[in-house]
Design a protein around this motif. Structure first.
Motif, mmCIF file in Angstrom:
data_model
loop_
_atom_site.group_PDB
_atom_site.id
_atom_site.type_symbol
_atom_site.label_atom_id
_atom_site.label_comp_id
_atom_site.label_asym_id
_atom_site.label_seq_id
_atom_site.Cartn_x
_atom_site.Cartn_y
_atom_site.Cartn_z
ATOM 1 N N SER A 242 0.814 -1.221 0.000
ATOM 2 C CA SER A 242 0.000 0.000 0.000
ATOM 3 C C SER A 242 0.848 1.272 0.000
ATOM 4 O O SER A 242 0.340 2.347 -0.278
ATOM 5 C CB SER A 242 -0.928 0.010 1.212
ATOM 6 O OG SER A 242 -0.169 0.111 2.397
ATOM 7 N N HIS A 243 2.121 1.183 0.327
ATOM 8 C CA HIS A 243 2.986 2.370 0.396
ATOM 9 C C HIS A 243 2.944 3.112 -0.945
ATOM 10 O O HIS A 243 3.212 2.542 -1.992
ATOM 11 C CB HIS A 243 4.413 1.940 0.722
ATOM 12 C CG HIS A 243 5.284 3.061 1.213
ATOM 13 N ND1 HIS A 243 5.423 4.241 0.537
ATOM 14 C CD2 HIS A 243 6.064 3.169 2.315
ATOM 15 C CE1 HIS A 243 6.251 5.030 1.208
ATOM 16 N NE2 HIS A 243 6.656 4.404 2.301
ATOM 17 N N MET A 244 2.593 4.403 -0.877
ATOM 18 C CA MET A 244 2.412 5.169 -2.121
ATOM 19 C C MET A 244 3.740 5.471 -2.815
ATOM 20 O O MET A 244 3.759 5.907 -3.962
ATOM 21 C CB MET A 244 1.687 6.485 -1.818
ATOM 22 C CG MET A 244 0.289 6.309 -1.276
ATOM 23 S SD MET A 244 -0.850 5.727 -2.527
ATOM 24 C CE MET A 244 -1.266 7.284 -3.314
ATOM 25 N N ASP A 245 4.859 5.306 -2.109
ATOM 26 C CA ASP A 245 6.144 5.577 -2.730
ATOM 27 C C ASP A 245 6.851 4.280 -3.128
ATOM 28 O O ASP A 245 8.065 4.195 -3.146
ATOM 29 C CB ASP A 245 7.015 6.401 -1.774
ATOM 30 C CG ASP A 245 8.064 7.210 -2.524
ATOM 31 O OD1 ASP A 245 7.890 7.413 -3.739
ATOM 32 O OD2 ASP A 245 9.058 7.629 -1.904
ATOM 33 N N LYS B 26 1.343 10.455 19.174
ATOM 34 C CA LYS B 26 0.594 9.641 18.204
ATOM 35 C C LYS B 26 -0.832 10.151 18.033
ATOM 36 O O LYS B 26 -1.331 10.938 18.820
ATOM 37 C CB LYS B 26 0.529 8.183 18.686
ATOM 38 C CG LYS B 26 1.886 7.544 18.941
ATOM 39 C CD LYS B 26 2.508 7.065 17.648
ATOM 40 C CE LYS B 26 3.857 6.425 17.908
ATOM 41 N NZ LYS B 26 4.810 6.664 16.852
ATOM 42 N N VAL B 285 -1.980 5.094 5.005
ATOM 43 C CA VAL B 285 -1.042 4.554 4.022
ATOM 44 C C VAL B 285 0.154 5.499 3.887
ATOM 45 O O VAL B 285 -0.030 6.711 3.800
ATOM 46 C CB VAL B 285 -1.759 4.409 2.658
ATOM 47 C CG1 VAL B 285 -0.782 4.085 1.561
ATOM 48 C CG2 VAL B 285 -2.834 3.342 2.740
ATOM 49 N N TYR B 286 1.356 4.951 3.870
ATOM 50 C CA TYR B 286 2.551 5.781 3.696
ATOM 51 C C TYR B 286 2.512 6.496 2.352
ATOM 52 O O TYR B 286 2.120 5.909 1.343
ATOM 53 C CB TYR B 286 3.822 4.937 3.774
ATOM 54 C CG TYR B 286 4.200 4.551 5.174
ATOM 55 C CD1 TYR B 286 4.547 5.516 6.102
ATOM 56 C CD2 TYR B 286 4.230 3.212 5.565
ATOM 57 C CE1 TYR B 286 4.903 5.164 7.393
ATOM 58 C CE2 TYR B 286 4.582 2.848 6.851
ATOM 59 C CZ TYR B 286 4.917 3.835 7.762
ATOM 60 O OH TYR B 286 5.264 3.486 9.033
ATOM 61 N N GLN B 287 2.927 7.758 2.345
ATOM 62 C CA GLN B 287 2.753 8.596 1.159
ATOM 63 C C GLN B 287 4.054 8.808 0.381
ATOM 64 O O GLN B 287 5.139 8.572 0.882
ATOM 65 C CB GLN B 287 2.190 9.944 1.582
ATOM 66 C CG GLN B 287 0.815 9.847 2.216
ATOM 67 C CD GLN B 287 -0.230 9.361 1.235
ATOM 68 O OE1 GLN B 287 -0.295 9.829 0.110
ATOM 69 N NE2 GLN B 287 -1.057 8.411 1.661
ATOM 70 N N SER B 288 3.898 9.317 -0.827
ATOM 71 C CA SER B 288 5.039 9.630 -1.668
ATOM 72 C C SER B 288 5.072 11.126 -1.940
ATOM 73 O O SER B 288 4.034 11.761 -2.053
ATOM 74 C CB SER B 288 4.914 8.887 -3.000
ATOM 75 O OG SER B 288 5.810 9.434 -3.937
ATOM 76 N N TYR B 289 6.274 11.698 -2.056
ATOM 77 C CA TYR B 289 6.405 13.122 -2.390
ATOM 78 C C TYR B 289 5.849 13.409 -3.786
ATOM 79 O O TYR B 289 5.561 14.555 -4.119
ATOM 80 C CB TYR B 289 7.867 13.568 -2.335
ATOM 81 C CG TYR B 289 8.390 13.753 -0.934
ATOM 82 C CD1 TYR B 289 7.814 14.690 -0.087
ATOM 83 C CD2 TYR B 289 9.445 12.996 -0.450
ATOM 84 C CE1 TYR B 289 8.276 14.871 1.207
ATOM 85 C CE2 TYR B 289 9.919 13.164 0.840
ATOM 86 C CZ TYR B 289 9.328 14.101 1.659
ATOM 87 O OH TYR B 289 9.780 14.271 2.929
ATOM 88 N N ASP B 290 5.689 12.338 -4.598
ATOM 89 C CA ASP B 290 5.186 12.524 -5.957
ATOM 90 C C ASP B 290 3.817 13.207 -5.978
ATOM 91 O O ASP B 290 3.440 13.799 -6.974
ATOM 92 C CB ASP B 290 5.038 11.171 -6.668
ATOM 93 C CG ASP B 290 6.375 10.539 -6.948
ATOM 94 O OD1 ASP B 290 7.396 11.220 -6.725
ATOM 95 O OD2 ASP B 290 6.399 9.370 -7.365
ATOM 96 N N TYR B 291 3.065 13.055 -4.873
ATOM 97 C CA TYR B 291 1.686 13.522 -4.893
ATOM 98 C C TYR B 291 1.498 14.864 -4.195
ATOM 99 O O TYR B 291 0.390 15.231 -3.837
ATOM 100 C CB TYR B 291 0.768 12.450 -4.305
ATOM 101 C CG TYR B 291 0.922 11.144 -5.039
ATOM 102 C CD1 TYR B 291 0.360 10.987 -6.300
ATOM 103 C CD2 TYR B 291 1.693 10.107 -4.529
ATOM 104 C CE1 TYR B 291 0.546 9.819 -7.016
ATOM 105 C CE2 TYR B 291 1.883 8.939 -5.235
ATOM 106 C CZ TYR B 291 1.309 8.798 -6.479
ATOM 107 O OH TYR B 291 1.503 7.650 -7.180
#
Lengths: 308, 295
Positions: A242-245, B26, B285-291
């Motif tokens: 699920s990790h978006m990166d 948290k 959900v872990y995110q990406s800098y892409d977004y």
């Protein structure tokens, strides 16, 4: 008086030296993770006991947490730019170097695979095939681009061509049944194409995977290109997929209850999915193919104006 | 007055920082802290290659950090070079977001006092709400504290209604004793804020340096009853680190300082990491800098 003491001391020393020479305590290896070129323990501080068929404990193996995966992903992401830019020839050399290191330590791998339940000849055959698999993909490193790239016929006055680029960070869930050969069969096509990977090793056969990280560390492979975790699929798969990166998933297995959420998570940010079936014969020809490299590549097509 | 600065126990400071870093924040508290950190940002662009377009883009991000998160607050201020003040002012029209400008021959401070005062007055005339000045580190290290104090006093006067932040450039002050002394004399000379760094020198802001400055602010408050603000700047790129700063502020100065009037982060990439963490808290959900937008 002092003579007596001296005699007593001499005797004691002789005795302890004799004991030492007979009963040297072996130094046991601590099986740890491999993240960013280092060998950390799991941040969670949890371990599971790996036992052989007689029930004797072989090792305490790290039970990785989602934070271990997050750290590994960060390392893998940081390594992508440099690794993708490395020349195909250089990547091939590094894979070849990995094969050399594996060959030199094959005895250790055979011993570990045997302790996990294989017969000596099965173990030897698995290690040899693993070495050969690395050589196979090392050879493909500067060739797959020619085979899969194309100059495309178009109706307008453009020179139109397609070529491959690495996808990026790959979450790789290694097969459960074969600890070493399956793992290498999946890692090699991913990294030879310039991707970086975070690997979840087999739960029941993790020793070969962990020791393989020592091979990686001595093969000029840049830190972060391959990261190896140990632990349970139940805990880690959802985070790994699920990790978006993360840009792609390479999965070995046929469990419906794993595959469905995996595919759904992959759809979150349209990750590529490369599947390896459970009943796969990892020693067969079908388990190695340049198409396995292609599955983890993006095709870039360029329209270049000509004749204007 | 400033010669009476206490000496600093470096080991003690580092141990205290380490102890504070073990706090775990948290869920709801984390979400609140992330939003608070966002509201304390001085969103900064201080590159020689900055353009009008980049400044306008940064201002849009300052007003609305994320397209679909309505609950994420605007940042506190946008920090630019003086020649972009008018553009930033225009882009931020109708909002509460302040325009901060660096002045006094930033980042070195190597110019005449006359020039620095002129630059400050010009920046204020352009509409800057806040002036970030640098102290003369050479003079300070040579022991000419009087010069440094007088300079700050005169720049403060030139600021008029604008707030003055005094950059100590702690990366060049070598010792925590010097950091404490520079903080004390900057506050005595009339600083509204004290700020760690220009961001052009490594190391920039660190937790130990910030703790020493916060303690100086506390002692100054006990002595004079005046509340001085704090701005760590440079090198704060992750939300996790930002939260550690907030814990330190809370434990050293109390809740009175936990707002954008008294505490700021000088940063550029921090905004996106905060957004990434907020998105992670929302979606699980872990995110990406892409977004996230680049500027």
């Amino acid at each position: 008086m002092s003579d007596k003491i001296k005699k007593f001391e001499d005797k004691a020393r002789e005795k302890s030296e004799a004991e030492l020479s007979q009963k040297r305590l072996g130094v046991m290896k601590t099986y740890k993770l491999y993240v960013d070129g280092k060998f950390p323990r799991t941040e969670s501080g949890r371990y599971y006991e790996l036992k052989n068929s007689e029930g004797a404990i072989l090792a305490n193996v790290c039970l990785s947490s989602r934070k271990d995966f997050r750290d590994a992903q960060t390392a893998a992401r940081a390594a992508t730019t440099k690794w993708a830019k490395a020349s195909p020839y250089n990547r091939g050399q590094i894979l070849y170097r990995m094969a050399e290191m594996l060959e030199g330590r094959s005895a250790q791998f055979v011993e570990e695979l045997t302790s996990e339940g294989l017969t000596a000849s099965e173990a030897r055959s698995e290690v040899e095939q693993s070495i050969d698999r690395l050589i196979y993909y090392a050879g493909w490193s500067d060739k797959y681009q020619q085979v899969f790239s194309a100059v495309n016929p178009v109706a307008s006055s453009h020179f139109n061509f397609s070529m491959l680029e690495p996808t990026g960070v790959v979450s790789l869930i290694a097969p459960e049944e074969t600890g070493l050969l399956g793992l290498i069969s999946m890692i090699a096509p991913a990294i030879v194409g310039g991707n970086t990977v975070v690997v979840l090793a087999s739960y029941s056969k993790p020793l070969g995977a962990i020791t393989f990280s020592e091979v990686l560390a001595t093969s000029d492979l840049p830190a972060g290109v391959v990261n190896i975790l140990t632990g349970t699929r139940a805990e880690l798969i959802s985070h790994m997929t699920s990790h978006m990166d993360v840009n792609a998933i390479s999965y070995a297995g046929s469990e419906e209850k794993e595959l469905k959420p995996l595919q759904e998570n992959a759809a979150l940010n349209v990750k590529r999915v490369s599947l390896w079936k459970n009943e796969m014969d990892w020693s067969s020809e079908e388990s190695q193919s340049p198409y396995r490299i292609l599955e983890l590549q993006e095709t870039k097509t360029t329209w270049h104006p000509v004749g204007i | 007055m400033f010669l009476a600065s206490p000496s600093i126990d470096q080991t003690g400071v580092e141990e205290r920082v380490q102890r504070l870093n073990t706090r775990s924040i948290k869920k709801n508290s984390k979400m609140d802290a992330l939003k608070l950190a966002m509201s304390m940002l001085d969103l900064t662009t201080l590159d020689a290659k900055d353009t009008e377009g980049k400044v306008r883009q940064l201002c849009r991000k300052a007003i609305r950090p994320h397209d679909s998160f309505d609950d994420v607050p605007s940042v506190a201020a946008v920090c630019v070079y003086p020649n972009f003040i008018a553009i930033a002012k225009d882009a931020l029209k109708g909002t509460d977001i302040k325009v901060a400008a660096v002045a006094t021959a930033f980042p070195t401070g190597m110019s005449s006092l006359e020039f620095k005062l002129k630059e400050t007055r010009w920046a204020v005339a352009q509409g800057a709400d806040e002036i970030d000045m640098v102290i003369s580190r050479g003079k300070f290290l040579a022991g000419d504290y009087k010069y440094v104090v007088r300079e700050i006093e005169q720049v403060k006067e030139a600021c008029g209604p604008a707030h003055l932040k005094v950059i100590l450039e702690t990366g060049e002050l070598s010792t925590l004793d010097n950091v404490r002394r520079a903080s004390d004399l900057a506050m005595d000379a009339g600083a509204d804020f004290i700020k760690t760094s220009t961001g052009k020198i490594q190391p920039a802001a660190t937790l130990p340096v910030t703790l020493v400055m916060l303690e100086a602010i506390r002692d100054f408050y006990y002595r004079t009853g005046k509340k001085i603000g704090m701005k760590p700047a440079g090198g704060i790129a992750t939300a996790k680190l930002a939260l550690q700063y907030l814990v330190m502020v809370r434990e050293t100065l109390g809740e009175d300082w936990l707002n954008a009037d008294m505490f700021r982060f000088g940063a550029s990439t921090l905004a996106n990491d905060i957004l990434r963490q907020i998105a992670k808290e929302k979606s699980g959900v872990y995110q990406s800098y892409d977004y996230f937008t680049k500027d």
